[in-house]
Design an enzyme around this catalytic site. Structure first.
Site, PDB file in Angstrom:
ATOM      1  N   LYS A  23       0.861  -1.174   0.000  1.00 58.63           N
ATOM      2  CA  LYS A  23       0.000   0.000   0.000  1.00 58.63           C
ATOM      3  C   LYS A  23       0.901   1.229   0.000  1.00 58.63           C
ATOM      4  O   LYS A  23       1.927   1.269   0.698  1.00 58.63           O
ATOM      5  CB  LYS A  23      -0.875  -0.036   1.254  1.00 58.63           C
ATOM      6  CG  LYS A  23      -1.918   1.056   1.388  1.00 58.63           C
ATOM      7  CD  LYS A  23      -2.737   0.806   2.658  1.00 58.63           C
ATOM      8  CE  LYS A  23      -3.829   1.838   2.867  1.00 58.63           C
ATOM      9  NZ  LYS A  23      -4.625   1.545   4.098  1.00 58.63           N
ATOM     10  N   SER A  54      -9.425   1.365   3.456  1.00 59.69           N
ATOM     11  CA  SER A  54      -8.586   2.175   2.606  1.00 59.69           C
ATOM     12  C   SER A  54      -7.529   1.380   1.838  1.00 59.69           C
ATOM     13  O   SER A  54      -6.911   1.888   0.914  1.00 59.69           O
ATOM     14  CB  SER A  54      -7.881   3.247   3.445  1.00 59.69           C
ATOM     15  OG  SER A  54      -6.966   2.655   4.374  1.00 59.69           O
ATOM     16  N   SER A 107      -9.482  -0.848   7.687  1.00 61.73           N
ATOM     17  CA  SER A 107      -8.945  -0.647   6.341  1.00 61.73           C
ATOM     18  C   SER A 107      -8.209  -1.836   5.748  1.00 61.73           C
ATOM     19  O   SER A 107      -7.933  -1.851   4.549  1.00 61.73           O
ATOM     20  CB  SER A 107      -8.028   0.580   6.322  1.00 61.73           C
ATOM     21  OG  SER A 107      -8.785   1.750   6.470  1.00 61.73           O
TER      22      SER A 107
END
Length: 531
Positions: free
Chosen positions: A108, A182, A206
């Site tokens: 990420k 997220s 997330s």
């Protein structure tokens, strides 16, 4: 910087050269191959790390750049193949460093990398390259893992599955549905088999929302089990990184590589004497036999398909020998948890993001006010797809207005409400003598992108794990009538990862419901020969 559009390092055709022609051995579909399978193939000489990276790059080219254009990848590492070749040579001369030697990992894009930009998905940090790796990224590289690239996310790890730099990520199971956020890029990329392992972060669900929405395994670890050093902060009271993969085994093997005390992150002191470096030893196919599992029925009732999958999952556990016990959370906790979360999350971001931004160069914003000011200068889409992100940028203003860290509204929740929530959860687990509590990770199926809320599902229990700091393991549980994945959470007390891995692995082996998304099918000649 190698741009999102220009960094396609391989084509599908580049892979169709002499793969895995060992007729005397079995083959495993690429998306189903675990790290254990890969290591058997490495050892037998039927697979090299270079070939494995080529496999991954081919899938990115076929499904992220072309085809359905999932849009999970912000950039690829231009030295991935070079690194793979070096690690292949090292394996021959010295042997593997760890089970992750030569295995590609996707990050990420809020994990610092010294050799690639770390942007948080924001045009406001475009091209920013940190001076060094995040602690856990360095641990991965030291273990011989290959950092394959950086993934799209909800900008600054909050809001919908969209960022101003990377745009909208799609769900590979249904291109009209959200992959959740997220860690949206990680969830979609791992489901689509761009790499065996990915890293996400979790502040309020997330890792777990994208794991459920994309039909993969994910772990939100105990707060303090993994260092947050070198991760763009959202709220340090809740923040943690965590592994995401297509099997419980792969999540377990990845976690063991990344644990350890980090002097740069005081929270890791909590894990002293409690962390393991090999969580795969806790995986037991019969772990559900004799287990006491609580079902949190407070979080059922929002979607009949999700409820049906949960009831089916509970029946599978009963057949495996588990005792299922109904449990309830106090109504005041369920009603108050979103406010408790916001009371800590918003002011912490406003204060803590400036600490991270202080290390960036003079061209970059240095605090929440400068983030607001510079976002006002981005008014239209650029040719590459970057552009405004009003949902996230309007949240900047709410964060800026949420008060300081000496405000009574913040301190009362941090110092009194959070310990109270921990005491309630510990009390439920102890009173019923539970090994874990299970619940639907998302109470509803993934919504349409046009209808996706900007924050985690308020009907879900995921934020309780953040308020307490306790671990939560997500395992695929089934599919809805419209073929959308449903995940089940195994939630336990602090540092109970060994028990959760055992239970989750036992459930996974009993049900085996994960599958490759319909929009990212197997490519020709993509299989792994395992002796």
């Amino acid at each position: 910087m190698a741009s999102k559009r220009s960094c396609g390092l391989a084509t599908v055709a580049a892979l169709l050269i002499g793969y895995f022609n060992c007729a005397r051995a079995g083959t495993v579909d690429f998306d189903a191959a675990t790290v254990a399978d890969l290591n058997q193939a490495f050892k037998a000489g039927t697979l090299t790390s270079e070939q494995l990276v080529q496999h991954c790059l081919a899938r990115v080219e076929a499904y992220d750049r072309q085809g359905p254009k999932i849009n999970a990848v912000i950039m690829l590492n231009p030295k991935a193949l070079e690194t793979a070749r070096a690690l292949d040579a090292e394996r021959k001369s010295k042997g593997p460093r760890s089970p992750l030697h030569g295995v590609p990992v996707l990050l990420k894009d809020n994990f610092d990398t010294f050799d690639m930009p770390t942007t948080g998905g924001s045009v406001l940090l475009e091209n920013w390259i940190p001076p060094d790796d995040a602690f856990v990224v360095k641990k991965l590289r030291d273990a011989g893992a290959i950092i394959l690239g950086k993934l799209n996310l909800s900008e600054f790890a909050s809001g919908t599955a969209h960022s101003s730099l990377g745009g909208q990520t799609l769900n590979p199971h249904d291109l009209m549905r959200t992959p959740s956020g997220s860690s949206s890029g990680t969830g979609a990329a791992i489901a689509a088999a761009y790499a065996p392992i990915g890293l996400g972060t979790d502040t309020g669900g997330s890792i777990r929302g994208p794991s459920s929405a994309n039909g993969i395994v994910g772990l939100k670890p105990t707060h303090g089990l993994m260092s947050r050093d070198g991760i763009i902060p959202l709220a340090l009271s809740f923040d943690t990184g965590g592994p995401m993969a297509r099997s419980v085994y792969d999540v377990a093997v990845a976690l063991g590589v990344m644990t350890g005390i980090d002097s740069a992150d005081p929270a890791t002191q909590k894990s002293k004497g409690k962390f393991a470096t090999d969580y795969t030893r806790f995986l037991k196919a019969d772990a559900l036999k004799g287990a006491r599992i609580g079902i949190a029925r407070d979080f059922l009732g929002a979607d009949p398909d999700v409820d049906w999958v949960m009831e089916s999952a509970l029946e599978s556990m009963r057949k495996a020998g588990a005792t299922i016990v109904d449990v309830s959370f106090p109504k005041w906790l369920i009603d108050s948890k979103p406010e408790f979360y916001a009371a800590v999350r918003r002011p912490e971001f406003a204060a803590q993001i400036s600490q991270y931004l202080a290390a960036t160069g003079p061209a970059y914003p240095k605090n929440i006010q400068e983030l607001i000011e510079r976002s006002n200068d981005v008014r239209s889409l650029r040719p590459g797809g970057a552009g405004p992100n009003p949902i996230r940028w309007n949240l900047f203003k709410k964060e800026a207005e949420s008060g300081k860290l000496d405000d009574y509204r913040y301190l009362s929740v941090r110092d009194h409400a959070l310990p109270m929530v921990r005491a309630v959860v510990e009390g439920i687990l102890a009173a019923e003598k539970l090994d874990a509590i299970v619940y639907p990770t998302s109470s509803r199926r993934p919504p349409l992108i046009a209808e996706a809320p900007p924050s985690p599902d308020s009907a879900s229990a995921v934020d309780i794990a953040n308020l307490t700091g306790f671990p939560d393991l997500i395992v695929p549980a089934g599919f809805t009538t419209d073929d959308l994945p449903v995940g089940i959470s195994f939630f336990g007390p602090a540092f109970s990862e060994p028990k959760l891995f055992a239970l989750g692995y036992s459930f996974e082996q009993a049900t085996r419901v994960r599958r490759l998304p319909v929009n990212t099918p197997q490519l020709e000649n993509q299989s792994v020969t395992v002796p």
